[in-house]
Enzyme design. Structure first.
Site, mmCIF file in Angstrom:
data_model
loop_
_atom_site.group_PDB
_atom_site.id
_atom_site.type_symbol
_atom_site.label_atom_id
_atom_site.label_comp_id
_atom_site.label_asym_id
_atom_site.label_seq_id
_atom_site.Cartn_x
_atom_site.Cartn_y
_atom_site.Cartn_z
ATOM 1 C CG PHE A 46 30.591 -34.143 18.233
ATOM 2 C CD1 PHE A 46 30.046 -32.890 18.081
ATOM 3 C CD2 PHE A 46 31.327 -34.680 17.195
ATOM 4 C CE1 PHE A 46 30.213 -32.178 16.912
ATOM 5 C CE2 PHE A 46 31.500 -33.982 16.012
ATOM 6 C CZ PHE A 46 30.945 -32.729 15.865
ATOM 7 C CB ILE A 95 31.914 -30.204 9.045
ATOM 8 C CG1 ILE A 95 31.977 -29.754 10.514
ATOM 9 C CG2 ILE A 95 30.785 -31.192 8.849
ATOM 10 C CD1 ILE A 95 30.741 -28.994 10.959
ATOM 11 C CD GLN A 136 31.617 -40.474 11.801
ATOM 12 O OE1 GLN A 136 30.589 -40.508 12.458
ATOM 13 N NE2 GLN A 136 32.697 -41.113 12.189
ATOM 14 C CG HIS A 195 28.338 -36.216 9.178
ATOM 15 N ND1 HIS A 195 28.758 -36.615 10.417
ATOM 16 C CD2 HIS A 195 27.491 -37.201 8.756
ATOM 17 C CE1 HIS A 195 28.198 -37.783 10.733
ATOM 18 N NE2 HIS A 195 27.435 -38.163 9.730
ATOM 19 C CG ASN A 225 38.156 -43.993 19.398
ATOM 20 O OD1 ASN A 225 38.206 -42.983 18.694
ATOM 21 N ND2 ASN A 225 37.281 -44.120 20.379
ATOM 22 C CB SER A 255 34.596 -42.457 14.802
ATOM 23 O OG SER A 255 33.179 -42.412 14.851
ATOM 24 C CB SER A 256 32.019 -42.423 19.856
ATOM 25 O OG SER A 256 31.022 -41.761 19.092
ATOM 26 C CB CYS A 286 17.111 -19.857 -6.266
ATOM 27 S SG CYS A 286 18.557 -18.993 -5.616
ATOM 28 C CB CYS A 304 19.689 -19.804 -2.004
ATOM 29 S SG CYS A 304 17.932 -19.379 -1.957
HETATM 30 N N1 APR Z 1 42.969 -39.820 19.311
HETATM 31 C C1 APR Z 1 42.126 -40.891 19.154
HETATM 32 N N2 APR Z 1 40.852 -40.874 19.565
HETATM 33 C C2 APR Z 1 40.399 -39.757 20.150
HETATM 34 C C3 APR Z 1 41.212 -38.614 20.355
HETATM 35 C C4 APR Z 1 42.567 -38.683 19.918
HETATM 36 N N3 APR Z 1 43.424 -37.674 20.061
HETATM 37 N N4 APR Z 1 40.466 -37.650 20.963
HETATM 38 C C5 APR Z 1 39.243 -38.177 21.141
HETATM 39 N N5 APR Z 1 39.185 -39.446 20.652
HETATM 40 C C6 APR Z 1 38.057 -40.365 20.577
HETATM 41 C C7 APR Z 1 37.097 -40.297 21.764
HETATM 42 O O1 APR Z 1 37.498 -41.218 22.753
HETATM 43 C C8 APR Z 1 35.752 -40.671 21.123
HETATM 44 O O2 APR Z 1 35.485 -42.068 21.259
HETATM 45 O O3 APR Z 1 37.315 -39.992 19.457
HETATM 46 C C9 APR Z 1 35.953 -40.351 19.640
HETATM 47 C C10 APR Z 1 35.104 -39.198 19.155
HETATM 48 O O4 APR Z 1 33.751 -39.577 19.192
HETATM 49 P P1 APR Z 1 32.570 -38.527 18.991
HETATM 50 O O5 APR Z 1 32.828 -37.333 19.837
HETATM 51 O O6 APR Z 1 31.285 -39.254 19.186
HETATM 52 O O7 APR Z 1 32.761 -38.063 17.449
HETATM 53 P P2 APR Z 1 32.236 -38.795 16.116
HETATM 54 O O8 APR Z 1 32.285 -40.263 16.245
HETATM 55 O O9 APR Z 1 32.974 -38.155 14.997
HETATM 56 O O10 APR Z 1 30.736 -38.318 16.077
HETATM 57 C C11 APR Z 1 29.979 -38.613 14.953
HETATM 58 O O11 APR Z 1 28.175 -37.226 15.714
HETATM 59 O O12 APR Z 1 27.172 -35.296 16.546
HETATM 60 C C12 APR Z 1 27.536 -35.981 15.422
HETATM 61 O O13 APR Z 1 27.712 -35.040 13.321
HETATM 62 C C13 APR Z 1 28.459 -35.230 14.494
HETATM 63 O O14 APR Z 1 30.028 -36.149 12.903
HETATM 64 C C14 APR Z 1 29.604 -36.188 14.255
HETATM 65 C C15 APR Z 1 29.008 -37.515 14.610
#
Ligand code: APR
Length: 245
Positions: A31, A100, A98, A116, A208, A187-188, A127, A124
């Site tokens: 994202f 889907i 997180q 998520h 990360n 994850s960020s 219902c 629905c």
């Molecule tokens: N290996 C390790 N890290 C990676 C890789 C990789 N190959 N590719 C990308 N990243 C890192 C990026 O540097 C970034 O810090 O993964 C992280 C992804 O962060 P986000 O894009 O913010 O994704 P996430 O943390 O899952 O977002 C959480 O935000 O919009 C909502 O619902 C959506 O579940 C999502 C939530």
């Protein structure tokens, strides 16, 4: 890497929190990465919101859902595969994701908490009748927007949208986060309340590409690609366990 593998082997089992970064090596953009992140192109708070779902269904079904469904044929990558194997070997208690995209299940992970939601099914809003995701897709393709249940209610996917409450899996995830050490992968850690989970963990490893706001609390931070890092860690752990047997 060596310290991390020793910690993982000695403190098992771990709970693993994954984000979009674990699936980028499967061809699904995350994202927030600069230039490639999905949210550079769209405003998720709008196209994937409960507001759009109800008030502007053509935006939700036409744009938001179409973006998510582009990746339905993605395959798991080595990072998902290592985690599934670690579950079998008792190193992983459960994966909290997180994402889907169902890639953990496709790789063979059994215990997956999808905080998520997911894109496998729909329901629905009136219902509660359950539908396979294909039902929404074929109705949308026929320009039935919003797609309707036989009762007349609107059908929506079982994915968590901006404006939704989190599903019961989130409460289970909180319990696990208190009980087990945690590895965060891809994850960020910027989205609440998922990013509160690492706070509870007594031990924390973060894998990360970029820094996260939780790096300072982690016992170990590994900056690298999820697939390569987990494959390397797995090899180290196998070496360690063969030495101790
Ligand atoms: N290996 C390790 N890290 C990676 C890789 C990789 N190959 N590719 C990308 N990243 C890192 C990026 O540097 C970034 O810090 O993964 C992280 C992804 O962060 P986000 O894009 O913010 O994704 P996430 O943390 O899952 O977002 C959480 O935000 O919009 C909502 O619902 C959506 O579940 C999502 C939530």
């Amino acid at each position: 890497m060596k310290k991390a593998s020793e910690l993982i082997a000695s403190q098992k089992p771990w709970v693993v929190l994954t984000g979009a970064g674990i699936s980028t090596e499967s061809g699904i953009p995350d994202f927030r990465s600069k230039n490639t992140g999905l949210w550079e192109q769209y405003d998720p708070m709008w196209v994937l919101s409960t507001d759009a779902l109800v008030k502007r269904p053509e935006v939700f079904y036409g744009t938001g859902l179409r973006i998510l469904m582009r990746f339905e044929n993605a395959r798991p990558n080595p990072a998902h595969e290592v985690l599934a194997e670690w579950e079998k070997r008792g190193l992983v208690e459960a994966v909290i994701t997180q994402n889907i995209d169902s890639l953990h299940q496709k790789a063979g992970s059994q215990k997956v908490l999808e905080i998520h939601g997911h894109l496998r099914s729909a329901h629905c809003m009136h219902c509660g009748n359950k539908y396979p995701m294909q039902e929404i897709q074929s109705k949308v393709q026929k320009r039935e927007i919003p797609p309707r249940c036989s009762c007349g209610g609107q059908i929506r996917p079982d994915v968590v949208l901006f404006g939704d409450l989190l599903p019961p899996d989130f409460e289970k995830a909180q319990v696990l986060a208190h009980r087990f050490p945690m590895i965060v992968i891809g994850s960020s850690l910027t989205v609440s309340p998922a990013n509160l989970l690492p706070r509870y963990a007594r031990k924390l490893i973060i894998i990360n590409l970029e820094s996260t706001p939780y790096d300072y609390r982690a016992d170990i931070v590994l900056h690298g690609k999820a697939g390569e890092t987990l494959t390397a860690l797995d090899a180290e752990i196998k070496k360690l366990t063969s030495l101790t047997q």
